[in-house]
Enzyme design. Sequence first.
Site, PDB file in Angstrom:
ATOM      1  N   TYR A   1     -12.430  82.720  43.081  1.00 16.29           N
ATOM      2  CA  TYR A   1     -11.864  82.038  44.160  1.00 16.29           C
ATOM      3  C   TYR A   1     -10.577  81.599  43.736  1.00 16.29           C
ATOM      4  O   TYR A   1     -10.485  80.259  43.042  1.00 16.29           O
ATOM      5  CB  TYR A   1     -12.952  80.897  44.440  1.00 16.29           C
ATOM      6  CG  TYR A   1     -12.783  80.361  45.958  1.00 16.29           C
ATOM      7  CD1 TYR A   1     -11.348  80.338  46.604  1.00 16.29           C
ATOM      8  CD2 TYR A   1     -13.425  79.389  46.275  1.00 16.29           C
ATOM      9  CE1 TYR A   1     -11.485  79.843  47.886  1.00 16.29           C
ATOM     10  CE2 TYR A   1     -13.373  78.660  47.379  1.00 16.29           C
ATOM     11  CZ  TYR A   1     -12.376  78.918  48.400  1.00 16.29           C
ATOM     12  OH  TYR A   1     -11.879  78.394  49.460  1.00 16.29           O
TER      13      TYR A   1
ATOM     14  N   ILE B   1     -12.844  86.483  53.443  1.00 17.53           N
ATOM     15  CA  ILE B   1     -13.893  85.514  53.702  1.00 17.53           C
ATOM     16  C   ILE B   1     -13.129  84.270  54.420  1.00 17.53           C
ATOM     17  O   ILE B   1     -12.168  83.835  53.703  1.00 17.53           O
ATOM     18  CB  ILE B   1     -14.341  85.263  52.145  1.00 17.53           C
ATOM     19  CG1 ILE B   1     -14.809  86.051  51.535  1.00 17.53           C
ATOM     20  CG2 ILE B   1     -15.302  83.872  52.302  1.00 17.53           C
ATOM     21  CD1 ILE B   1     -15.398  85.774  50.020  1.00 17.53           C
TER      22      ILE B   1
ATOM     23  N   THR C   1     -14.891  75.575  53.240  1.00 19.12           N
ATOM     24  CA  THR C   1     -15.373  75.267  54.539  1.00 19.12           C
ATOM     25  C   THR C   1     -16.806  74.904  54.778  1.00 19.12           C
ATOM     26  O   THR C   1     -17.009  74.104  55.826  1.00 19.12           O
ATOM     27  CB  THR C   1     -15.217  76.574  55.768  1.00 19.12           C
ATOM     28  OG1 THR C   1     -13.793  77.082  55.447  1.00 19.12           O
ATOM     29  CG2 THR C   1     -15.455  76.280  57.239  1.00 19.12           C
TER      30      THR C   1
ATOM     31  N   LYS D   1     -11.621  86.139  45.976  1.00 20.75           N
ATOM     32  CA  LYS D   1     -10.967  85.486  47.471  1.00 20.75           C
ATOM     33  C   LYS D   1      -9.834  84.664  47.120  1.00 20.75           C
ATOM     34  O   LYS D   1      -9.714  83.715  46.336  1.00 20.75           O
ATOM     35  CB  LYS D   1     -12.014  84.636  48.053  1.00 20.75           C
ATOM     36  CG  LYS D   1     -11.727  83.926  49.250  1.00 20.75           C
ATOM     37  CD  LYS D   1     -12.680  82.604  49.786  1.00 20.75           C
ATOM     38  CE  LYS D   1     -12.076  82.217  51.026  1.00 20.75           C
ATOM     39  NZ  LYS D   1     -12.922  81.053  51.566  1.00 20.75           N
TER      40      LYS D   1
END
Length: 303
Positions: free
Chosen positions: A141, A212, A49, A171
């Site tokens: 991630y 997150i 993001t 995440k």
Amino acid sequence: MSDFEIGGVFCAATTAVTTDGRPDFRLFIDHCRQLLDEGCHGIALLGTTGEANSFGLKDRMEILDRATAGGIRPEQLLPGTAQSAVADTIELTRHAVRAGVRGVVMLPPFYYKGVSAEGIYRAYARIIDGVGDDRLRMVLYHIPQVSGVAIPHEVIGRLRENFPGIVVGIKDSSGDLENMKAMVKAFPGFGVLAGADPLLLPLLEAGGAGCITASSNLVAGDLRFVFDNWNVAGRGAEVKAIQEKIVAWRELTNAYVQLPTVKAMVARRRGDNGWLRVNPPLVELTDAECEAVWARMAELEQA
């Protein structure tokens, strides 16, 4: 905050940019401060993001330095530090660790596709060895729909065994709740964080560590409410209602291409159209698209 090394509500913060594509430090740091005031435990800056891979090493390090200089405590920060080159990843990660951050969020090696579990493990191991600092705390991630590289459970198990206390969480932005539940079960004490807002409540109920997410740029307080109250007796109905509200906001972020849409929403929330700018290959929303998003925001705010 949590029984995990890294747990809670972290915002996958969007990054404001100037007309020449550099970070707009003033807008970004003001936004981060407000996110913390609104309820985030911390800021996961420079992720998907945050358009991390649109910035060079110098800009990425300066964003972190400016954030801490601007009064955001290092222990509130989870910067993304992955690059396609291992040497660059090590440089970014060393810089973050020396700045005192809570941890880093780390993509797998994402350029080559079809790589083996052994190759993924070796890439992470070389980064950890290259950083060479026991203060390092790493959140893996998992976002295979973007990176093209999944993180197998066998890799997680080996990393936890060989680097105890360093690889502390993941995440998971795959949207696969069953994968998250399986990791919670397989790896006790490992902080599994949802990358999608609709999965925060069910993941917490399964023993997860928090989230997150992109929508926390808009609904940080609501996410914090769910995190703080999901298991409080007598608040189940209220938590469920707030989670449904969060889902509605998440759906709006996906009305068009997500990252420009999030920025359009932040522009309205913060009252500054400088937030509309994105870096190529992303393209900002049209005026008509912005108006549609802003009209829906007004409806959700009145609900």
